[in-house]
Structures are given as C-alpha cells and as structure tokens.
Scaffold this motif. Structure first.
Motif, PDB file in Angstrom:
ATOM      1  N   ARG A  87      15.089   3.855   6.898  1.00 39.90           N
ATOM      2  CA  ARG A  87      14.378   2.875   6.317  1.00 39.90           C
ATOM      3  C   ARG A  87      15.671   2.155   5.510  1.00 39.90           C
ATOM      4  NH1 ARG A  87      13.781   2.608   0.919  1.00 39.90           N
ATOM      5  NH2 ARG A  87      13.508   4.839   0.691  1.00 39.90           N
ATOM      6  N   GLY A 130       9.325 -10.721   3.590  1.00 41.64           N
ATOM      7  CA  GLY A 130       8.442  -9.560   3.287  1.00 41.64           C
ATOM      8  C   GLY A 130       8.760  -8.202   3.908  1.00 41.64           C
ATOM      9  N   ILE A 134       9.469  -5.201   1.046  1.00 44.14           N
ATOM     10  CA  ILE A 134       8.707  -3.840   1.037  1.00 44.14           C
ATOM     11  C   ILE A 134       9.585  -2.648   1.395  1.00 44.14           C
ATOM     12  CG2 ILE A 134       6.825  -2.845   2.523  1.00 44.14           C
ATOM     13  CD1 ILE A 134       5.581  -5.537   2.612  1.00 44.14           C
ATOM     14  N   ASN A 135      10.553  -2.964   2.263  1.00 47.95           N
ATOM     15  CA  ASN A 135      11.554  -1.901   2.659  1.00 47.95           C
ATOM     16  C   ASN A 135      12.284  -1.233   1.523  1.00 47.95           C
ATOM     17  OD1 ASN A 135      12.817  -0.782   5.290  1.00 47.95           O
ATOM     18  ND2 ASN A 135      14.348  -1.435   4.278  1.00 47.95           N
ATOM     19  N   ARG A 137      11.085  -0.071  -0.879  1.00 49.29           N
ATOM     20  CA  ARG A 137      10.384   1.318  -1.234  1.00 49.29           C
ATOM     21  C   ARG A 137       9.796   1.905  -0.030  1.00 49.29           C
ATOM     22  NH1 ARG A 137      11.777   3.159  -5.876  1.00 49.29           N
ATOM     23  NH2 ARG A 137       9.655   4.178  -6.067  1.00 49.29           N
ATOM     24  N   TRP A 138       9.388   1.122   0.694  1.00 45.49           N
ATOM     25  CA  TRP A 138       8.446   1.988   2.182  1.00 45.49           C
ATOM     26  C   TRP A 138       8.700   0.981   3.399  1.00 45.49           C
ATOM     27  CZ3 TRP A 138       2.770   0.076   3.405  1.00 45.49           C
ATOM     28  CH2 TRP A 138       2.257   1.176   4.095  1.00 45.49           C
ATOM     29  N   LYS A 139       8.946   1.968   4.556  1.00 40.92           N
ATOM     30  CA  LYS A 139       9.128   1.218   5.821  1.00 40.92           C
ATOM     31  C   LYS A 139       7.861   0.866   6.435  1.00 40.92           C
ATOM     32  CE  LYS A 139      10.001   3.918   9.427  1.00 40.92           C
ATOM     33  NZ  LYS A 139      10.799   4.789  10.350  1.00 40.92           N
ATOM     34  N   ILE A 140       7.852  -0.462   6.597  1.00 36.48           N
ATOM     35  CA  ILE A 140       6.722  -0.698   7.567  1.00 36.48           C
ATOM     36  C   ILE A 140       6.966  -1.346   9.010  1.00 36.48           C
ATOM     37  CG2 ILE A 140       5.367  -1.285   5.337  1.00 36.48           C
ATOM     38  CD1 ILE A 140       5.561  -4.113   6.039  1.00 36.48           C
ATOM     39  N   GLN A 186       1.713   2.478   8.033  1.00 32.20           N
ATOM     40  CA  GLN A 186       2.783   1.605   8.081  1.00 32.20           C
ATOM     41  C   GLN A 186       2.725   0.505   9.224  1.00 32.20           C
ATOM     42  OE1 GLN A 186       5.912   4.378   8.968  1.00 32.20           O
ATOM     43  NE2 GLN A 186       6.362   4.885   6.847  1.00 32.20           N
ATOM     44  N   ALA A 189       0.034  -2.057   7.645  1.00 30.98           N
ATOM     45  CA  ALA A 189       0.721  -2.714   6.607  1.00 30.98           C
ATOM     46  C   ALA A 189       1.404  -3.997   7.527  1.00 30.98           C
ATOM     47  CB  ALA A 189       1.704  -2.104   5.899  1.00 30.98           C
ATOM     48  N   LEU A 193       1.071  -7.930   7.415  1.00 28.16           N
ATOM     49  CA  LEU A 193       2.014  -9.033   7.094  1.00 28.16           C
ATOM     50  C   LEU A 193       2.064 -10.080   8.090  1.00 28.16           C
ATOM     51  CD1 LEU A 193       4.514  -9.717   5.187  1.00 28.16           C
ATOM     52  CD2 LEU A 193       5.895  -8.311   6.513  1.00 28.16           C
TER      53      LEU A 193
END
Length: 205
Positions: A87, A130, A134-135, A137-140, A186, A189, A193
């Motif tokens: 990430r 987006g 989001i990346n 804090r969190w990998k999607i 992930q 999400a 998106l």
C-alpha cells in the motif's frame, strides 16, 4: 513494516492450474488494458476522426505514460511489482495517474472533445482520487474498480446486449483474492468505487 524496495514479502507464487488461470485473468483484466479498451470502444462508437484523435491522446498521455513510470520504478527497485502490492508504494503512482488523467480531462474540456470521451476521462480522474484517498489508510483493488467501471461503460454503450460483462467483476474478485493480492472486502470496496464513479457520470452524459 512493509518494504519499499524488496519483494521478499510478496504472496508466494502457487503453480496450480487455477492459480495460473487467475494470474492470466488479472493480467488481461488489468487497469491499463481495461482503460485502453474503453478508450478504443468509445472512439469506435462515436467513429469520427476527432474521436479517434482523442482516444489516441488518452492512450498515450493518460494511460501509457503512467504505465511506463511504473515499469521504470519496478525495474529500479522502487516498487515491488507491477501490481504494486504494498500500500505505501502506491502513493506516487496514484499521484502521477491523477495528474495525467486530470490534465487530459482539462485539455479535452478546453478543446471541446466529444462529451462521452470527456466523461470517460473524468471517471478515470475521480476514480484515481478515490483510490488515492482510501489508500492513505487502506488498500483496495484497482483491478476491481476498473472492471466495474468497464461493466457500466459496456451497459451504457450496448444496453442489455452487454449483460454478460457483469461476470467480469466476480471473475476479477475471484482472481485477486485467490492470488492473495487483496482480501475479499478490498475487492468489494474497489468494485463499489468503480460502479459509483462510472454511474455518477454516465447517468449525466
């Protein structure tokens, strides 16, 4: 702590038939290929010299440029792999993609490119924003996001005749989870998106 230059912590490569199939699915339904195919299909739908010019502009500036950067960063050890598994390594590529897609959208707006092509460029720009936010804090999953957007595009261009394209999303979800590139949530999400950014614009175009 995730390494910025080493691939030693990448998921192990499993060589079963279903893993090979999953790898090919991930390669074929990758964001750059999906974006390129989308640009070509939109140009073919409009089918004017102007539309093909703007498709070429998007292909070379907004798609090929970031791909070359990522390949160079992988080769020089700044990224672990082309998928950018870690990430923390995704920040710079996302910023570059945002810059390229944002600039291309502005240029197309100023030059009065076909509305559908401007909408496609704007979808890519908003989707990358987006992913970047989001990346933090969190990998999607960018694969899931691009395949979901492509599905909406196919339905927009071809209506019910493109209903089979809906299977692309669960297919890419299956491959990314099996290859341990993403968790199930992930990929969900990322799909959400992709669907939302594409729908928001193609309902207006």
């Amino acid at each position: 702590m995730e390494s910025c230059v080493s691939n030693q912590n990448l998921p192990a490569v499993v060589k079963t038939p279903k893993h090979r199939i999953a790898r090919w699915i991930s390669r074929i339904i990758s964001p750059p290929i999906i974006a390129s195919l989308s640009a070509i299909l939109i140009a073919a739908t409009i089918n004017t010299p102007n539309a093909w010019f703007w498709a070429a502009f998007q292909l070379f500036f907004a798609i090929l440029g970031p791909v070359i950067l990522i390949l160079v960063m992988v080769r020089t050890g700044k990224l672990s792999d082309f998928d950018i598994y870690f990430r923390q390594q995704r920040h710079i590529p996302y910023l570059v993609i945002m810059a390229c897609s944002g600039i291309s959208t502005i240029v197309m707006l100023i030059a009065s490119a076909p509305l559908l092509q401007i909408g496609f460029a704007l979808v890519g720009f908003l989707q990358t924003i987006g992913l970047f936010v989001i990346n933090i804090r969190w990998k999607i999953s960018a694969h899931s996001a691009s395949s979901a957007s492509f599905t909406i595009l196919m339905l927009y261009l071809n209506g019910a005749n493109a209903i089979a394209s809906l299977f692309m999303v669960p297919l890419i979800v299956w491959s990314r989870v099996l290859l341990k590139r993403h968790t199930f949530w992930q990929t969900i999400a990322g799909s959400a998106l992709g669907f939302s950014t594409a729908l928001s614009l193609f309902l207006v175009v």
